[in-house]
Scaffold this motif. Structure first.
Motif, PDB file in Angstrom:
ATOM      1  N   VAL A  56      43.882 -54.957  20.561  1.00 15.89           N
ATOM      2  CA  VAL A  56      43.312 -54.872  19.474  1.00 15.89           C
ATOM      3  C   VAL A  56      43.080 -53.321  20.016  1.00 15.89           C
ATOM      4  CG1 VAL A  56      40.554 -53.775  18.501  1.00 15.89           C
ATOM      5  CG2 VAL A  56      40.528 -56.196  18.938  1.00 15.89           C
ATOM      6  N   LEU A  57      43.959 -52.961  18.847  1.00 14.44           N
ATOM      7  CA  LEU A  57      44.185 -51.056  18.402  1.00 14.44           C
ATOM      8  C   LEU A  57      43.633 -50.350  17.587  1.00 14.44           C
ATOM      9  CD1 LEU A  57      48.077 -51.721  17.648  1.00 14.44           C
ATOM     10  CD2 LEU A  57      46.378 -50.932  19.953  1.00 14.44           C
ATOM     11  N   ASP A  66      32.132 -46.205  13.539  1.00 12.21           N
ATOM     12  CA  ASP A  66      33.236 -44.695  13.841  1.00 12.21           C
ATOM     13  C   ASP A  66      33.942 -46.351  14.980  1.00 12.21           C
ATOM     14  OD1 ASP A  66      31.710 -45.161  16.976  1.00 12.21           O
ATOM     15  OD2 ASP A  66      30.978 -43.410  15.906  1.00 12.21           O
ATOM     16  N   GLY A  67      35.375 -46.177  15.709  1.00 10.83           N
ATOM     17  CA  GLY A  67      35.878 -47.176  16.279  1.00 10.83           C
ATOM     18  C   GLY A  67      35.321 -47.140  17.821  1.00 10.83           C
ATOM     19  N   TRP A  68      34.135 -46.411  18.368  1.00 12.82           N
ATOM     20  CA  TRP A  68      33.845 -46.759  19.361  1.00 12.82           C
ATOM     21  C   TRP A  68      32.982 -47.674  19.351  1.00 12.82           C
ATOM     22  CZ3 TRP A  68      33.896 -40.720  18.734  1.00 12.82           C
ATOM     23  CH2 TRP A  68      34.531 -40.162  19.575  1.00 12.82           C
ATOM     24  N   ASP A  69      31.962 -47.952  17.816  1.00 12.89           N
ATOM     25  CA  ASP A  69      31.220 -49.142  17.938  1.00 12.89           C
ATOM     26  C   ASP A  69      31.701 -49.807  17.586  1.00 12.89           C
ATOM     27  OD1 ASP A  69      28.403 -46.715  17.396  1.00 12.89           O
ATOM     28  OD2 ASP A  69      28.177 -46.358  15.774  1.00 12.89           O
ATOM     29  N   VAL A  70      32.888 -50.646  16.848  1.00 10.74           N
ATOM     30  CA  VAL A  70      33.211 -51.237  16.719  1.00 10.74           C
ATOM     31  C   VAL A  70      33.786 -51.703  18.597  1.00 10.74           C
ATOM     32  CG1 VAL A  70      35.547 -52.212  16.077  1.00 10.74           C
ATOM     33  CG2 VAL A  70      34.451 -50.696  14.817  1.00 10.74           C
ATOM     34  N   ALA A  71      34.368 -50.866  18.788  1.00  7.55           N
ATOM     35  CA  ALA A  71      34.914 -51.776  20.793  1.00  7.55           C
ATOM     36  C   ALA A  71      33.348 -51.600  21.075  1.00  7.55           C
ATOM     37  CB  ALA A  71      34.957 -50.417  20.888  1.00  7.55           C
ATOM     38  N   ARG A  72      31.868 -51.314  21.449  1.00  3.07           N
ATOM     39  CA  ARG A  72      30.978 -52.129  21.706  1.00  3.07           C
ATOM     40  C   ARG A  72      30.432 -53.211  21.175  1.00  3.07           C
ATOM     41  NH1 ARG A  72      29.761 -46.279  22.411  1.00  3.07           N
ATOM     42  NH2 ARG A  72      29.222 -46.127  19.896  1.00  3.07           N
ATOM     43  N   GLN A  73      30.631 -53.274  19.490  1.00  2.00           N
ATOM     44  CA  GLN A  73      30.446 -55.174  19.167  1.00  2.00           C
ATOM     45  C   GLN A  73      30.979 -55.840  19.523  1.00  2.00           C
ATOM     46  OE1 GLN A  73      28.840 -54.618  15.799  1.00  2.00           O
ATOM     47  NE2 GLN A  73      28.565 -52.403  15.445  1.00  2.00           N
ATOM     48  N   ILE A  74      32.884 -55.887  19.573  1.00  7.37           N
ATOM     49  CA  ILE A  74      33.315 -56.803  19.666  1.00  7.37           C
ATOM     50  C   ILE A  74      33.624 -57.088  21.644  1.00  7.37           C
ATOM     51  CG2 ILE A  74      36.042 -56.828  20.492  1.00  7.37           C
ATOM     52  CD1 ILE A  74      36.630 -55.347  18.065  1.00  7.37           C
ATOM     53  N   ARG A  75      33.174 -56.196  22.018  1.00 11.93           N
ATOM     54  CA  ARG A  75      32.660 -55.922  23.328  1.00 11.93           C
ATOM     55  C   ARG A  75      31.576 -57.025  23.999  1.00 11.93           C
ATOM     56  NH1 ARG A  75      37.339 -56.404  26.103  1.00 11.93           N
ATOM     57  NH2 ARG A  75      38.245 -53.543  26.161  1.00 11.93           N
ATOM     58  N   ALA A  76      30.470 -57.130  23.051  1.00  5.39           N
ATOM     59  CA  ALA A  76      29.104 -58.074  23.093  1.00  5.39           C
ATOM     60  C   ALA A  76      29.243 -59.143  22.561  1.00  5.39           C
ATOM     61  CB  ALA A  76      27.921 -56.584  22.626  1.00  5.39           C
ATOM     62  N   ARG A  77      30.165 -59.410  20.928  1.00  4.85           N
ATOM     63  CA  ARG A  77      30.463 -60.423  20.693  1.00  4.85           C
ATOM     64  C   ARG A  77      31.563 -61.463  21.048  1.00  4.85           C
ATOM     65  NH1 ARG A  77      29.756 -58.797  14.990  1.00  4.85           N
ATOM     66  NH2 ARG A  77      28.220 -57.416  14.351  1.00  4.85           N
ATOM     67  N   ALA A  78      32.861 -60.489  21.624  1.00  5.24           N
ATOM     68  CA  ALA A  78      33.592 -62.276  22.233  1.00  5.24           C
ATOM     69  C   ALA A  78      33.320 -62.767  23.481  1.00  5.24           C
ATOM     70  CB  ALA A  78      34.805 -60.999  21.838  1.00  5.24           C
ATOM     71  N   GLY A  79      33.436 -63.769  23.140  1.00  2.00           N
ATOM     72  CA  GLY A  79      33.555 -64.150  24.580  1.00  2.00           C
ATOM     73  C   GLY A  79      34.700 -63.705  25.826  1.00  2.00           C
ATOM     74  N   ARG A  80      36.278 -64.262  24.937  1.00  2.00           N
ATOM     75  CA  ARG A  80      37.692 -64.092  25.509  1.00  2.00           C
ATOM     76  C   ARG A  80      37.820 -62.872  25.342  1.00  2.00           C
ATOM     77  NH1 ARG A  80      42.789 -63.506  24.241  1.00  2.00           N
ATOM     78  NH2 ARG A  80      42.137 -63.807  22.528  1.00  2.00           N
ATOM     79  N   GLN A  81      37.481 -61.301  26.131  1.00  2.34           N
ATOM     80  CA  GLN A  81      37.912 -60.409  26.148  1.00  2.34           C
ATOM     81  C   GLN A  81      39.398 -59.505  25.381  1.00  2.34           C
ATOM     82  OE1 GLN A  81      35.279 -57.800  25.920  1.00  2.34           O
ATOM     83  NE2 GLN A  81      34.357 -59.931  25.500  1.00  2.34           N
ATOM     84  N   PRO A  82      39.576 -58.743  24.344  1.00  8.26           N
ATOM     85  CA  PRO A  82      40.969 -58.807  24.425  1.00  8.26           C
ATOM     86  C   PRO A  82      41.439 -57.632  24.989  1.00  8.26           C
ATOM     87  CG  PRO A  82      39.544 -57.896  22.222  1.00  8.26           C
ATOM     88  CD  PRO A  82      38.666 -58.756  23.267  1.00  8.26           C
ATOM     89  N   VAL A  83      42.536 -56.856  24.971  1.00  8.44           N
ATOM     90  CA  VAL A  83      42.442 -55.579  25.748  1.00  8.44           C
ATOM     91  C   VAL A  83      42.255 -54.332  24.372  1.00  8.44           C
ATOM     92  CG1 VAL A  83      44.301 -53.959  26.702  1.00  8.44           C
ATOM     93  CG2 VAL A  83      44.208 -56.200  27.970  1.00  8.44           C
ATOM     94  N   MET A  84      41.375 -53.192  24.109  1.00  7.91           N
ATOM     95  CA  MET A  84      41.221 -52.693  23.316  1.00  7.91           C
ATOM     96  C   MET A  84      41.857 -51.376  23.370  1.00  7.91           C
ATOM     97  SD  MET A  84      37.266 -53.781  21.568  1.00  7.91           S
ATOM     98  CE  MET A  84      36.498 -52.936  22.886  1.00  7.91           C
ATOM     99  N   ILE A  85      42.529 -50.760  22.457  1.00  7.48           N
ATOM    100  CA  ILE A  85      43.307 -48.820  22.426  1.00  7.48           C
ATOM    101  C   ILE A  85      42.946 -48.183  21.913  1.00  7.48           C
ATOM    102  CG2 ILE A  85      45.513 -48.097  23.140  1.00  7.48           C
ATOM    103  CD1 ILE A  85      46.203 -50.893  24.169  1.00  7.48           C
ATOM    104  N   ALA A  86      41.965 -47.252  21.517  1.00  4.64           N
ATOM    105  CA  ALA A  86      42.092 -45.905  20.630  1.00  4.64           C
ATOM    106  C   ALA A  86      43.127 -45.875  20.517  1.00  4.64           C
ATOM    107  CB  ALA A  86      41.223 -45.063  21.073  1.00  4.64           C
ATOM    108  N   HIS A 107      43.366 -45.188  25.452  1.00  7.67           N
ATOM    109  CA  HIS A 107      43.198 -44.026  24.464  1.00  7.67           C
ATOM    110  C   HIS A 107      43.840 -43.593  24.093  1.00  7.67           C
ATOM    111  CE1 HIS A 107      40.524 -41.098  22.557  1.00  7.67           C
ATOM    112  NE2 HIS A 107      41.093 -40.185  23.110  1.00  7.67           N
ATOM    113  N   LEU A 108      45.103 -43.713  23.241  1.00  9.13           N
ATOM    114  CA  LEU A 108      46.736 -43.038  22.585  1.00  9.13           C
ATOM    115  C   LEU A 108      46.063 -41.626  21.416  1.00  9.13           C
ATOM    116  CD1 LEU A 108      48.690 -46.140  22.860  1.00  9.13           C
ATOM    117  CD2 LEU A 108      47.857 -45.132  24.929  1.00  9.13           C
TER     118      LEU A 108
END
Length: 143
Positions: A56-57, A66-86, A107-108
Motif C-alpha cells: 500500500v502506497l 489522513d493516511g495515518w488513519d487509513v493505515a491504522r484501519q488497514i492494520r486492524a482490518r486486514a488478515g494478511r498484512q501488506p507492506v505499507m509505505i507513506a 516513510h518517503l
C-alpha cells in the motif's frame, strides 16, 4: 486472494491528486506490478476489504481522512498484512514518528525518486518471494 501478476506485486496506491496517481500507476505497470488506485481513505478501505494488496502506497493528506488513519484501519482490518509505505509531502521527524506509530513500514517524502521507489518495490517483491518459498507468513519491509 491477491491479484498479483506473475513477476510483480499487487499495489494499492492511495492518492487524491489524479495526475500523481496516474503517473505513479503507469510507472508501476511498466515495472510489472498491478496497481489499483483509490482517491480517498474510504475507497482504499473498500479496496483492501475486497482484496488485500502486497503493498500500500498512501499519501497522508487525503480529502476524507489522513493516511495515518487509513493505515491504522488497514492494520486492524486486514488478515494478511501488506507492506505499507507513506508517500507524502510531509517530511518532519514528527511526521515520520506518526507514520511508524500508525503502522506504516516506511516513510518517503514527495517527490519520491522513481528509481528509488521501483528499487524498493523490487526488494519487497524479492522478500515476498523468498518468504513464500520458505513457507514464512511474516512479511515486513527492510528499513
Amino acid at each position: 486472494m491477491t491479484n498479483r501478476p506473475a513477476d510483480g506485486l499487487s499495489v494499492l496506491l492511495i492518492e487524491d491528486r489524479e495526475d500523481v496517481a496516474q503517473s505513479t500507476a503507469e510507472l508501476l505497470t511498466l515495472c510489472g506490478h498491478a496497481p489499483r488506485v483509490a482517491a480517498c481513505g474510504e475507497a482504499a478501505l473498500s479496496e483492501v476489504a475486497r482484496d488485500v494488496p502486497d503493498v500500500v502506497l498512501v499519501d497522508l493528506g487525503l480529502p476524507d481522512m489522513d493516511g495515518w488513519d487509513v493505515a491504522r484501519q488497514i492494520r486492524a482490518r486486514a488478515g494478511r498484512q501488506p507492506v505499507m509505505i507513506a508517500v507524502t509531502g510531509r517530511g518532519t521527524e514528527g511526521d515520520r514518528i506518526a507514520s511508524a506509530d500508525a503502522g506504516l513500514d516506511l516513510h518517503l517524502v514527495k517527490p519520491a525518486d522513481p528509481c528509488a521507489l521501483t528499487g524498493l518495490l523490487a526488494r519487497i517483491r524479492e522478500s515476498l518471494s523468498d518468504r513464500s518459498a520458505s513457507g514464512s507468513s511474516c512479511v515486513r519491509a527492510a528499513r
